[in-house]
Design an enzyme around this catalytic site. Structure first.
Site, PDB file in Angstrom:
ATOM      1  NE  ARG A 172      12.496  20.852 -16.544  1.00 43.38           N
ATOM      2  CZ  ARG A 172      13.107  21.083 -17.869  1.00 43.38           C
ATOM      3  NH1 ARG A 172      12.517  20.082 -18.432  1.00 43.38           N
ATOM      4  NH2 ARG A 172      13.475  22.094 -18.355  1.00 43.38           N
ATOM      5  CB  CYS A 231       8.207  19.980 -23.376  1.00 40.94           C
ATOM      6  SG  CYS A 231       9.213  20.584 -25.249  1.00 40.94           S
TER       7      CYS A 231
END
Length: 278
Positions: A172, A231
């Site tokens: 990611r 995050c």
């Protein structure tokens, strides 16, 4: 005080003269809800706390799990029996992310005695109960600001002036995949530091403090005047902040994280394995 506690230590303290308030924060990204699992069996005396509704505000421009309204958070903690002077232990199903979110919010709002059960429910080898407790309401009065917090502009600046860690999975970070948010990639200047590498391989317990210190040193923590973490939505990032705390390193959390950053098409996005790759 260490921010984590073992199951053996928790059992001993729970039987002692000053037992901690127990918060069951079982949660998984995308479900299923944690409440049914709590009702099927939980640590004796533990109160269920819902991450989506009590540890986060409604999703929107501020991200998928923005910070909760402080007054509502305080009310939820008092309902669970939390007082300013009471020790608190949070646990989840084992991953540690949700428990770390509860830990971070309580610490950020001024509670000084909060720990996470290392390894979560999976580490608890004693009987569970289905009895739902009705604790006496606590007196906790949240006072935000006890831990450092970043907004989007602050995260962008810290990526240049210090060390900004991206706690998501490496794919990611690189932008190879993005299963949730508008676009893949990372904040320019951020360093990939998957939170999954803070725990013992094949387990959910944290690495020893010395190993965590060495990990963050390799990532540049020793030379950084300030350290921040983000995050996807401020949940696994809290776990990374907790890991840094175990290592003796104070770090700020960008609570809006990638879900807030990527929702604004005017914000720059870097892709690839390097902090400034495009």
């Amino acid at each position: 005080m260490t921010p984590i506690i073992t199951a053996t230590e928790l059992a001993s303290e729970s039987a002692g003269p000053r037992p901690p308030v127990l918060l069951d924060v079982r949660w998984q990204l995308g479900g299923p809800p944690g409440r049914p699992a709590y009702e099927a069996g939980h640590l004796p005396g533990a109160v269920y706390v819902d991450l989506d509704s009590e540890l986060a505000g409604p999703p929107g421009a501020g991200g998928r799990h923005p910070l909760p309204d402080v007054a509502a958070f305080g009310a939820a903690m008092r309902r669970a029996g939390v007082s300013g002077s009471s020790p608190v232990v949070a646990y989840d199903g084992g991953q540690g992310w949700a428990a770390a979110r509860a830990w971070w919010l309580l610490r950020w709002t001024g509670h000084e005695d909060v720990r996470v059960l290392d390894g979560g429910l999976a580490a608890w080898d004693r009987p569970l109960t289905t009895e739902i407790p009705a604790p006496e309401p606590g007196d906790f009065a949240p006072a935000p600001g006890a831990l450092p917090l970043l907004d989007a502009d602050g995260a962008a600046a810290l990526a240049r002036s210090g060390l900004l860690l991206d706690a998501r999975a490496a794919e990611r970070y690189r932008g190879d995949v993005e299963p949730i948010d508008r676009v893949g990639g990372h904040i320019p200047g951020a360093v990939s530091a998957p939170t999954t590498e803070n725990v013992t391989p094949g387990a959910t317990t944290f690495l020893p403090a010395g190993d965590l210190t060495a990990r963050f040193k390799r990532l540049g923590a020793s030379d950084a005047p300030e350290i921040g973490v983000y995050c996807g939505s401020g949940v696994s990032g809290a776990h990374e902040v907790l890991a840094l705390e175990i290592a003796g390193i104070r770090a700020a959390l960008y609570a809006g994280s990638w879900s807030e950053w990527s929702a604004d098409p005017t914000r720059p996005v870097a892709t690839g394995p390097d902090p400034d790759s495009r």
